[in-house]
Write an enzyme that holds these catalytic residues in place. Structure first.
Site, PDB file in Angstrom:
ATOM      1  N   HIS B  44     -65.511  49.110  27.312  1.00 57.86           N
ATOM      2  CA  HIS B  44     -66.337  47.906  27.187  1.00 57.86           C
ATOM      3  C   HIS B  44     -67.818  48.222  27.385  1.00 57.86           C
ATOM      4  O   HIS B  44     -68.673  47.724  26.663  1.00 57.86           O
ATOM      5  CB  HIS B  44     -65.868  46.867  28.200  1.00 57.86           C
ATOM      6  CG  HIS B  44     -66.432  45.506  27.976  1.00 57.86           C
ATOM      7  ND1 HIS B  44     -65.933  44.651  27.025  1.00 57.86           N
ATOM      8  CD2 HIS B  44     -67.462  44.854  28.569  1.00 57.86           C
ATOM      9  CE1 HIS B  44     -66.617  43.530  27.046  1.00 57.86           C
ATOM     10  NE2 HIS B  44     -67.557  43.621  27.966  1.00 57.86           N
ATOM     11  N   HIS B  91     -65.028  37.914  24.292  1.00 55.98           N
ATOM     12  CA  HIS B  91     -64.423  37.621  25.591  1.00 55.98           C
ATOM     13  C   HIS B  91     -62.932  37.414  25.382  1.00 55.98           C
ATOM     14  O   HIS B  91     -62.356  36.405  25.787  1.00 55.98           O
ATOM     15  CB  HIS B  91     -65.086  36.406  26.249  1.00 55.98           C
ATOM     16  CG  HIS B  91     -65.548  36.691  27.646  1.00 55.98           C
ATOM     17  ND1 HIS B  91     -65.477  35.784  28.666  1.00 55.98           N
ATOM     18  CD2 HIS B  91     -66.060  37.817  28.198  1.00 55.98           C
ATOM     19  CE1 HIS B  91     -65.947  36.328  29.778  1.00 55.98           C
ATOM     20  NE2 HIS B  91     -66.309  37.554  29.514  1.00 55.98           N
TER      21      HIS B  91
END
Lengths: 232, 764
Positions: B44, B91
């Site tokens: 990420h 998300h």
């Protein structure tokens, strides 16, 4: 005629109100909620939309304790003009300056949508310039705009000509289909007993410019301007 | 003492990566150091598998003000001293576990990326993917995500103006929630997220720090499994009210007191760790943080917890020492906590102390140097066979079924009106939404100017799965077409690369091919990639998501009052630009029609990028010449759906045949083509009915033209550009007639407007 736009933490239509007031040539200033100014007699006090204090506890329930509300109350009691839009309406109800309450929309969802309004009362500083029967396109944007008051209170509001606006269809009829949130008797806005305080859920400051889809909301500001010098 | 495997598994660091860290610092890391490294080396934050691919992207251009990847978002010069910043971010994992808060905090995070640059956010968009809505859990996720986006954006007072949503079985259990934000402001107010100036304080502003979201970044970098629900503490809880205060304070700081500060940075994935380390890395400095000075919302938090917390609504401000008190006073006036938690140093180290005890001291260069992996790619088995499917072998649509087929498509979950969604979003606050949701792109007025911005997101995962390279090209092309349909010139792209596990060669192939495709299309259309995000490991044990490189497109127009919508008026003529009516069966490859009627996606999508650019140019030129009254791009559901959407938007019927006339001016191959004179017409054979009505050939627009003269001028312009131009029919009355399709507007409207609500059933 000047205007004071009150900003609570979480208010967001203050910018839009400043823009709309500017469009009709009204000089406006912002007032932070911690201030307690003495509003001038000819000042229009605007409580804009938003999520004051995040709507935590209950819409408007915390904002009514902000210091500025002392000034707003004093202004209202002295006969000065106050308009509460959306969250501003909720705050005025919580503060006891207007009757009734705004409950969760009947759909249980937030609604941002065009609505049509008809002025139910023309003898007020906010509606005097609106021609009888004229249908105004003014959008809503709220999760808690479902107007409630008990039957006696509603009857009293109607008898005293204090229902300022109702949701209506294109012909001006207050039908169930035209009611976006379940408000009793399609009530979209109400006036105080002194008729100098207006609360409404729709956003006239958004209907202020043809570029943005219409300017029907300006009829309210223009009524206020037209009444300068006249009794409220 | 070397760490055990369980600890490494918890922080998603491999044994080899651990050993690499030990070798780099020449000792065993402390707990806090290990946690910081694991977070910054996660997929990420560290883009371990994708960074080498990013070099393929075009990232520069005359309007680009930022270096891609160097700031929180990309900035575009709008002229006259104005700029726009924008970015899209995923998300996905949090939304799979807790849809409301997952989506809400996704919105919060992308907003902070924008106002960290000193710009006022003016629009939000969301690119969403779910499993089919006949499944109760998918409906729960869908309704929860929509409520979360609305709950956050509505409260903050930034309009949610667009995006898209698609459903496919591959997203079951793996919803994708990509949030995009656009901000505007004056170029001189642009801020940088840098920790410059040795001795300057680090000020943490906003929410107190709690245990929520610890290791969210690593959570986002592993596959979801049955135990994922147990990771709910890794999902953060949003406080949009706090965000609103932060937004106003930061924008005020940027607009009025930019000279007080060196940098402003949001706290996102990996919290204070990534925020401070990245800011120092940009400036080539170091940081020294004392966690004892960080305000907390829980007792007994360790230094590790504080450094890795992903508590939302926090910003890191790096004021100039001389202006510290003024900066603190500004934030406190907005009723926000603001505390000095550290200082900028010159030693290139990330030093973390807990009072008197140093708990971490590690070179920033190490933290910012995650391992990089070359993707090992393999073309998925079976892809050749899927592509080679003979779509012509299938019987054509029976004309008697054409109306029913259109009605079914209009009511389907991937095409039906999105009103159920966007009426839950405030899309008008800030008084700058000129073209509202429901069309191709939203158009926003840049207040204080006459300029407009058009914004859209797009990606068809089914097409990408059929051909990752071409599908990704199509995602860019369609997003650009959406923007062009409003009259805006596409200028730049943000992307969100949503894929499965990159360690699987088939997924790696999809990633690599899709990135190449995005890059090629962005080059062809002149839209550099200025920001973006990658979200990998979108897998459950059952399946990976469809490869979904979502594209966010920004377009600009000089005169926002001239923005086009998709709504024609009574009497307008609808004209098809870009391709003839007759289309081969191959244009049904991966189409919504194919999926609805056969439950498969097969065949090979196709796009000619040079032709795409020509068609887009033609539409912009025609609009510049005042020839267009409305425009709509052709996408899911093809010509029939696009025409129906236009007629519903304009509340007007259509009289059109499929053996329509070619336009008054000749068709391609171009102006030099012999034998066809001005005004001459020809019969266009429709070929297959299914492909003509519902085929999804690329590079096509439907435009509405009001006057005869405009029609002729458009035909001439199209001929000069070498673009097909077909007069389809006239908008009139209350019936929609397109070849064998014949339905009342009301019937179309009932299907289209009610489709999503019906699909959502109880959740609606």
């Amino acid at each position: 005629m000047r205007a004071a736009v009150v900003v609570f933490p979480g208010t967001w239509s203050d910018r839009d109100c400043m823009y709309a007031l500017g469009r009709v040539g009204m000089e406006a200033r912002r007032v932070w909620h911690r201030e307690t100014p003495a509003f001038a007699r000819d000042e229009l006090v605007v409580l804009p939309g938003g999520f004051s204090y995040g709507d935590y506890l209950r819409c408007g329930a915390i904002a009514r304790f902000s210091p500025v509300m002392q000034s707003v109350r004093a202004h209202a009691e002295a006969g000065g003009l106050v308009i509460g839009i959306c969250n501003g309406f909720q705050i005025l109800c919580e503060a006891g300056l207007l009757p009734g309450a705004l409950m969760r929309n009947a759909s249980l969802q937030f609604r941002c949508a065009p609505t049509l309004l008809v002025a139910a009362e023309h003898a007020s500083a906010f509606t005097r310039s609106i021609a009888p029967g004229r249908v105004l396109a003014v959008p809503i944007s709220h999760g808690e705009g479902n107007y409630y008051a008990d039957t006696a209170a509603l009857d009293g509001l109607e008898r005293d000509g204090r229902v300022a606006f109702r949701y209506c269809d294109a012909e001006g009829r207050a039908t169930a289909e035209a009611n976006p949130n379940g408000s009793l008797r399609n009530i979209a806005g109400v006036l105080s007993a002194g008729r100098n305080v207006l609360g409404m859920m729709p956003h006239p400051e958004r209907a202020c410019d043809a570029l943005l889809g219409g300017e029907d909301g300006n009829a309210i500001w223009e009524s206020v301007l037209a009444g300068v010098g006249a009794p409220a | 003492m070397p760490v055990d495997d369980r600890t490494l598994a918890e922080i998603a660091l491999s044994r080899a990566e651990y050993e690499r860290l030990v070798a780099m610092i020449e000792r065993e890391p402390s707990d806090v150091e290990l946690g910081m490294a694991a977070a910054l080396w996660s997929e990420h934050c560290g883009y371990k598998h994708t960074r080498p691919l990013f070099r393929h992207f075009p990232t520069t251009g005359p309007r680009v003000l930022t270096e891609a990847g160097k700031e929180n978002a990309g900035a575009i010069d709008l002229g006259d001293g104005w700029c726009a910043v924008f970015k899209m971010e995923s998300h996905n994992h949090p939304s799979a576990i807790e849809p409301y808060e997952g989506a809400a905090t996704g919105v919060g995070g992308i907003l902070r990326d924008i106002f960290a640059m000193g710009m006022r956010p003016i629009a939000l968009l969301d690119s969403l993917r779910f499993g089919p809505l006949d499944d109760a859990h998918n409906r729960h996720l869908f309704a929860g995500v929509v409520a979360g986006i609305g709950g956050y954006g509505n409260c903050v007072g930034v309009p949610t103006v667009g995006g898209e949503v698609q459903c496919a079985p591959e997203y079951s259990g793996n919803p994708l929630v990509n949030a995009m934000c656009v901000g505007v402001g004056r170029i001189e107010h642009l801020l940088s997220a840098t920790a410059r100036g040795v001795g300057n304080p680090l000020v943490l502003v906003g929410a107190d720090t709690g245990r929520d979201g610890i290791h969210g970044a690593t959570f986002a970098s592993v596959e979801l499994d049955a135990a994922s629900a147990e990771r709910r503490p890794a999902v953060q809880v949003g406080n949009p009210f706090m965000e609103k205060l932060l937004l106003e304070a930061c924008v005020e700081l940027a607009e009025q007191h930019g000279d007080w500060i060196e940098g402003l940075q949001d706290l996102g994935a990996a919290g204070l760790t990534s925020s401070a380390v990245e800011a120092a890395a940009r400036a080539g400095t170091g940081i020294d943080i004392d966690v004892a000075t960080v305000p907390r919302r829980e007792a007994h938090m360790t230094a590790y917890d504080v450094m890795l917390s992903e508590s939302q609504e926090r910003m890191l401000v790096i004021p100039k020492r001389a202006h510290l008190d003024e900066v603190l006073a500004l934030f406190r006036r907005w009723e926000l906590h603001a505390d000095v938690v550290g200082v900028v140093t010159d030693d290139g180290m990330a030093t973390v102390r807990d009072g008197d005890v140093v708990v971490a001291r590690i070179p920033i260069a190490v933290l910012e140097d995650p391992p990089q992996y070359e993707l090992v790619t393999r073309r998925p088995a079976g892809l050749d066979a899927r592509q080679a499917a003979d779509l012509d072998a299938r019987p054509d649509l029976d004309p008697a079924r054409a109306t029913a087929a259109l009605l079914e498509l209009l009511g389907s979950e991937n095409i039906a009106s999105r009103r159920w969604i966007y009426r839950q979003y405030d899309h008008q606050v800030l008084n700058q939404t000129v073209v509202r949701p429901g069309g191709d792109a939203a158009v926003l007025w840049v207040q204080g100017t006459t300029k407009g911005l058009a914004v859209a997101t797009d990606c068809n995962g089914r097409l990408v799965s059929l051909d990752p390279r071409v599908g990704a090209q199509i995602a860019v092309a369609e997003a650009a077409r959406n923007v062009v349909a409003t009259g805006a010139t596409p200028v730049a792209v943000t992307d969100c690369l949503n894929f499965g596990n990159p360690e699987r060669p088939e997924v790696a192939y999809e990633i690599e091919q899709a990135v190449l495709g995005l890059a090629e299309a962005c080059r062809a259309l002149g839209t550099p990639v200025v920001s973006g995000n990658a979200s990998l490991y979108n897998e459950t044990p059952d399946s990976a998501v469809l490869p979904t490189p979502a594209v966010g497109m920004l377009g600009v127009m000089d005169d926002v009052a001239r923005a086009l919508t998709i709504a024609p008026h009574e009497g307008d003529t609808l004209v098809l630009l870009g391709a003839p009516l007759a289309q081969p069966a191959s244009t049904l490859a991966g189409s919504e029609y194919q999926w609805r009627t056969q439950g498969v996606a097969s065949g090979r999508p196709h796009i000619d990028l040079a032709h795409e650019a020509r068609v887009q140019r033609l539409v912009l030129d025609a609009h510049a010449g005042g020839l267009l009254a409305a425009a709509h791009d052709l996408a899911d559901g093809g010509l029939a759906v696009a025409a129906a959407e236009m007629c519903l938007a304009g509340d007007v019927g259509l009289e059109a045949t499929l053996t329509a006339q070619a336009s008054p001016a000749p068709s391609p191959p171009g102006p030099l083509s012999p034998g066809r004179g001005e005004g001459e017409t020809e019969r266009a054979e429709t070929g297959r009915l299914d492909a003509a009505l519902f085929g999804e050939a690329q590079s096509r627009f439907l435009v509405a033209v009001r006057e005869e003269g405009a029609l002729a001028a458009l035909g001439a312009l199209a001929a000069a550009a070498g673009v097909e131009c077909i007069e389809l029919g006239r908008c009139a009355g209350e019936r929609f007639r397109l070849g064998p399709v014949d339905a009342s507007l009301e019937a179309l409207r009932a299907q289209y407007e009610g489709g999503l609500e019906r699909a959502l059933g109880g959740e609606g």
